[in-house]
Motif scaffolding. Structure first.
Motif, PDB file in Angstrom:
ATOM      1  N   CYS A 152      19.941 -17.118 -33.887  1.00 46.63           N
ATOM      2  CA  CYS A 152      20.870 -18.128 -33.365  1.00 46.63           C
ATOM      3  C   CYS A 152      20.172 -19.133 -32.455  1.00 46.63           C
ATOM      4  CB  CYS A 152      22.024 -17.451 -32.620  1.00 46.63           C
ATOM      5  SG  CYS A 152      23.151 -16.549 -33.696  1.00 46.63           S
ATOM      6  N   GLN A 195      24.354 -19.090 -40.624  1.00 45.46           N
ATOM      7  CA  GLN A 195      23.875 -18.108 -39.659  1.00 45.46           C
ATOM      8  C   GLN A 195      24.374 -16.704 -40.016  1.00 45.46           C
ATOM      9  OE1 GLN A 195      24.381 -19.007 -35.511  1.00 45.46           O
ATOM     10  NE2 GLN A 195      23.745 -21.136 -35.741  1.00 45.46           N
ATOM     11  N   ALA A 225      19.453 -25.379 -40.228  1.00 44.32           N
ATOM     12  CA  ALA A 225      19.753 -25.963 -38.917  1.00 44.32           C
ATOM     13  C   ALA A 225      19.379 -27.440 -38.881  1.00 44.32           C
ATOM     14  CB  ALA A 225      18.995 -25.201 -37.827  1.00 44.32           C
ATOM     15  N   ASN A 249      16.820 -20.396 -42.148  1.00 42.61           N
ATOM     16  CA  ASN A 249      17.594 -20.674 -40.946  1.00 42.61           C
ATOM     17  C   ASN A 249      17.223 -22.035 -40.363  1.00 42.61           C
ATOM     18  OD1 ASN A 249      19.335 -20.155 -38.758  1.00 42.61           O
ATOM     19  ND2 ASN A 249      17.715 -19.203 -37.568  1.00 42.61           N
ATOM     20  N   THR A 268      26.634 -31.106 -33.019  1.00 43.85           N
ATOM     21  CA  THR A 268      25.725 -30.074 -33.528  1.00 43.85           C
ATOM     22  C   THR A 268      25.831 -28.813 -32.684  1.00 43.85           C
ATOM     23  OG1 THR A 268      24.204 -31.803 -34.280  1.00 43.85           O
ATOM     24  CG2 THR A 268      23.341 -29.563 -34.145  1.00 43.85           C
ATOM     25  N   SER A 307      18.230 -21.619 -34.474  1.00 40.84           N
ATOM     26  CA  SER A 307      19.134 -22.584 -35.094  1.00 40.84           C
ATOM     27  C   SER A 307      19.648 -23.591 -34.073  1.00 40.84           C
ATOM     28  CB  SER A 307      20.309 -21.850 -35.739  1.00 40.84           C
ATOM     29  OG  SER A 307      21.270 -22.753 -36.227  1.00 40.84           O
ATOM     30  N   ASN A 321      27.140 -25.140 -33.943  1.00 41.17           N
ATOM     31  CA  ASN A 321      26.348 -23.930 -33.736  1.00 41.17           C
ATOM     32  C   ASN A 321      27.136 -22.861 -32.998  1.00 41.17           C
ATOM     33  OD1 ASN A 321      23.405 -23.792 -34.617  1.00 41.17           O
ATOM     34  ND2 ASN A 321      23.517 -25.877 -33.850  1.00 41.17           N
TER      35      ASN A 321
END
Length: 637
Positions: A416, A555, A500, A496, A521, A419, A525
Motif C-alpha cells: 500500500c 491493491q 499506481a 502494483n 489520487t 502504491s 488510494n
C-alpha cells in the motif's frame, strides 16, 4: 513600410521550404499559397458568472490579414484578445462558450486538419520540458514537425539559426529548469517558445502575449525577427500584445483594437493617429501610440462609470460607422463570395504518423526520465529507504505462529505504501501533459502517441524500483526462502507500481492541476487500502464496497497475490505451552504442532491456483485506467 528594420539573407532562409527540401513529400502543400486570413461576425457568448444569463464577450468582430503582414490585437485586460485569438486559431474560445464565426483562408473555409497543418500557436504560458536543454527543445520540435519533410542536416541548420537569431546560442546547452534545478530566465523561455513554433515554417502564426516577460530590447529583437520571417516567407502573424514599446509597436502592419468585446479600430498602424485625431481623440505628439490607445480604451480605473462607458460606446460607434469599417466589411464579404479554388492539402506526411511520433516522444521521455529526479529518482531513493526500513523493522522473522500476523502486516504496509507514494509522479506528468496539449493543438502528434510513450518509458524504471526494493525487504524480513517465490513477489510489486502510476495518470488527466490530482489520487488510494481485504476480510466486507470497489481494486489483487505467495506454500510452528502446544488454526498438521499457511488464506478468502487469473485482472485494470486517461484527455481536448 519604410524605415523598418531589414534582415540578412542568412536569417531569412530559415523558414524557406521549397519543393526540393521536401524530397519525396513535395505535395505537402500542393500548389496552395496562403494569401489571406479573414474573419467576419466573430461573436462569443458565455454564461455570466453571477446572473448565469448569456453575456457577449465578443460581438461581430471582422478583420483580415494578408500574407506577409503582422496584426496586433490590443485592448485592456478582459476585452477578449485571447478569446479572439483562440477563435481565429480554431481552438476552444472559452469554457461553455457559444461561438458564431466564419474564419477563412483565401476566402475558403478549410477543414480543421488542414488549418492546423498550416498554422502554429504560441501560448502565453511557456509549456516546456524543464529537463531538456534549449537546443534539445528546438531539436525535438524540429523532429516532431519536420521528420520526413526535410533532411536531418536541414533540421540542424534551422535549429542553429533560430538559436542565433533569438539570442539563445550561449544558452544552447543549459537546461530549461526543473523544480530542483535552476535553468534559463523567464524571458529566455518566452523566446524559446516562439522559436520552437517557427521551426516548422507555418503559414499562419498565432502569438498570445509573445513579449510577456521580456524587456523592451528583447521584445523588439524577437518581434523584429518574426517580422523579417513574415515578410520574406509571406507568413501571416496575429499576436495579442499588451503595451509594446513604440519601436516594437511599429513593427506591426495592422492593429485590431478591442474594448468591451467590440472593435474600436481595425486598420493600418500608420493610420492610427489620423483616425483618432479625426474622431475627436487627438493623440499628443511624442506619445507611444500603443500607450495612447490602451489608455483610451481602459475604463477600469475611471471614477465616473457612466462617462467612461459613454466614451467606449462613442469609440465603438465611430468605428462601426466609419468608411474604413464599411469598406473592410464589404471587402471581406466579396472575398467570401469569390470563386477561388478550395484549399486542399495532401495526405498526412510520414513524420506525422503514429509510430514515428511515438518513437520521438520515447526518446524525449528517456532524456527527461534520467535527468529529472522528480520523475523516478526521488521515488527510487524513497522506495529503497522504505525497503531498508521495512527489512530492519520486520528483521528476520521466524516462521512461527506469533509472526504470521507481522508477516501479513508487512505485506499490507509495503504494497500500500508503494502504491500511495506514486503521487510523487504528479508534477512530472502534469508538465508532460501541458507540453502535449500545446503540441497536439499544433498538429505535431496525438493523444495516443503521447500516452503510449509515457506508459512504455516507465516500465523499465518501475521494474528496477520493484526489483531493488524487493531484494532488501524480502530477504531481510525472511519471507518464504525460495527463488521462485521471490520473483513472484517482485512481479506483484511491479504490477502494483505500474497500476499506481496508471492511477496517477488517470487522475491527472481528469483534473489537470497539482492539488486536484494529488488529492484525488490520495483519496482513491485510501479507498483501495480500505477495500483490499486486509482491514476487513473480503467475506465480511460490506457488499457495497465489495462489489463497487473491491473487484476493481488493484491493491486487493496485489495483497492477495503476496499473501498467497507467502502463506500458500509454507508451514509455521505453533506456540508452545506448558501443556504442549497451541495452534491458532486447526489444520491437518496440528498433531505435529504445526500450522499450514493455507489457513490464513481461508481467513482472508483467498484460494490457491488463481494467480494467473488475478494477474490478468490486474493487467486489465491497468489497461482500463490508461484507456480512461486517454478518454479524459480526448474529452478535455
Amino acid at each position: 513600410m519604410s524605415g523598418k528594420p531589414g534582415a540578412t539573407s542568412e536569417q531569412i532562409t530559415l523558414t524557406d521550404i521549397d519543393v526540393e527540401q521536401r524530397g519525396h513529400d513535395n505535395s505537402y502543400l500542393e500548389n496552395q499559397i496562403v494569401q489571406s486570413l479573414s474573419w467576419k461576425n466573430v461573436t462569443v457568448v458565455v454564461p455570466d458568472r453571477e446572473t448565469k444569463q448569456p453575456k457577449e464577450i465578443l460581438s461581430a468582430i471582422n478583420g483580415e490579414v494578408a500574407a506577409g503582414e503582422m496584426l496586433a490585437i490590443m485592448g485592456p485586460s478582459g476585452c477578449g484578445k485571447t478569446t479572439l485569438l483562440n477563435v481565429l486559431a480554431q481552438r476552444e474560445a472559452s469554457a461553455k462558450a457559444k461561438v458564431s464565426a466564419t474564419v477563412c483562408i483565401n476566402g475558403q473555409t478549410p477543414p480543421d486538419s488542414a488549418f492546423r497543418r498550416l498554422s502554429s500557436y504560441v501560448e502565453a504560458d511557456d509549456a516546456l520540458i524543464g529537463s531538456l536543454t534549449v537546443k534539445e527543445t528546438l531539436s525535438f520540435a524540429a523532429k516532431l514537425s519536420l521528420s520526413g519533410v526535410v533532411t536531418a542536416t536541414e533540421r540542424i541548420r534551422r535549429v542553429d539559426e533560430l538559436l542565433q537569431s533569438f539570442g539563445l546560442m550561449n544558452q544552447a546547452n543549459i537546461l530549461i529548469g526543473t523544480l530542483v534545478r535552476k535553468g534559463i530566465s523567464t524571458g529566455q523561455k518566452r523566446r524559446l517558445s516562439v522559436a520552437a513554433q517557427l521551426i516548422s515554417a507555418p503559414k499562419i502564426l498565432f502569438l498570445d502575449e509573445p513579449t510577456s516577460g521580456l524587456d523592451s530590447a528583447a521584445s523588439y529583437k524577437v518581434m523584429s525577427y518574426v517580422r523579417n520571417v513574415a515578410k520574406k516567407n509571406k507568413l501571416i502573424v496575429i499576436a495579442s500584445i499588451h503595451q509594446p514599446a513604440t519601436k516594437t509597436f511599429e513593427l506591426f502592419d495592422k492593429l485590431l483594437l478591442l474594448s468591451g468585446g467590440k472593435t474600436c479600430y481595425s486598420g493600418s498602424i500608420a493610420d492610427v493617429k489620423p483616425y483618432f485625431d479625426k474622431i475627436g481623440f487627438e493623440m499628443p505628439v511624442q506619445t507611444n501610440p500603443a500607450d495612447f490607445v490602451l489608455d483610451l480604451t481602459n475604463i477600469d480605473f475611471e471614477s465616473d462609470g457612466d462617462v467612461a462607458q459613454g466614451k467606449i460606446a462613442q469609440l465603438q460607434e465611430a468605428w462601426a460607422s466609419s468608411p474604413t469599417a464599411l469598406d473592410e466589411k464589404a471587402r471581406i464579404a466579396a472575398e467570401y463570395n469569390s470563386t477561388s479554388e478550395p484549399l486542399t492539402l495532401a495526405s498526412e506526411p510520414m513524420h506525422r504518423r503514429y509510430m514515428t511520433a511515438t518513437l520521438i516522444l520515447l526518446h524525449r521521455s528517456f532524456i527527461k526520465s534520467h535527468r529529472d529526479v522528480v520523475v523516478y529518482g526521488i521515488r527510487f531513493g524513497m522506495y529503497l529507504g522504505l525497503a531498508i526500513m521495512m527489512g530492519t523493522v520486520w528483521l528476520r522473522l521466524v516462521p512461527i505462529q506469533s509472526n504470521m500476523q507481522p508477516f501479513t502486516n508487512c505485506i499490507m504496509f509495503g504494497s500500500c505504501f508503494m502504491s500511495f507514494m506514486a503521487v510523487v509522479y504528479v508534477p512530472a506528468f502534469l508538465e508532460d501533459r501541458m507540453v502535449c496539449i500545446k503540441e497536439r493543438a499544433n498538429g505535431m502528434y496525438g493523444t495516443t502517441a503521447f500516452l503510449l510513450s509515457n506508459f512504455l518509458i516507465g516500465l523499465p524504471y518501475l521494474f528496477i524500483i520493484a526489483f531493488v526494493s524487493s531484494t532488501f525487504t524480502y530477504w531481510m524480513t525472511n519471507f518464504r526462502p525460495d527463488g521462485q517465490a521471490f520473483m513472484v513477489w517482485v512481479m506483484w510489486m511491479y504490477l502494483n507500481l505500474v497500476a499506481a502510476e496508471s492511477l496517477v495518470v488517470l487522475m491527472s488527466c481528469l483534473f489537470p492541476n497539482f492539488v486536484g490530482a494529488l488529492a484525488l489520487t490520495a483519496m482513491a488510494n485510501g479507498i483501495w487500502m480500505a477495500c483490499d481485504g486486509f482491514m476487513v476480510q473480503l467475506p465480511a466486507l460490506n457488499p457495497f464496497y465489495r462489489y463497487v470497489f473491491s473487484y476493481i481494486d488493484y491493491q486487493a489483487y496485489v495483497f492477495g497475490g503476496l499473501v498467497v505467495n507467502e502463506f500458500g506454500y509454507r508451514i509455521y510452528k505453533c506456540a508452545e505451552t506448558p501443556d504442549g502446544c497451541w495452534c491458532q488454526w486447526d489444520t491437518p498438521l496440528k498433531s505435529q504442532c504445526l500450522i499450514e499457511g493455507v489457513a490464513v488464506l481461508n481467513q482472508y478468502g483467498y484460494r490457491l491456483g488463481e494467480t494467473s487469473k488475478h494477474v490478468g485482472i490486474t493487467l486489465g485494470i491497468i489497461f482500463g485506467m490508461r484507456l480512461m486517461g486517454w478518454a479524459a484527455m480526448q474529452w478535455r481536448k
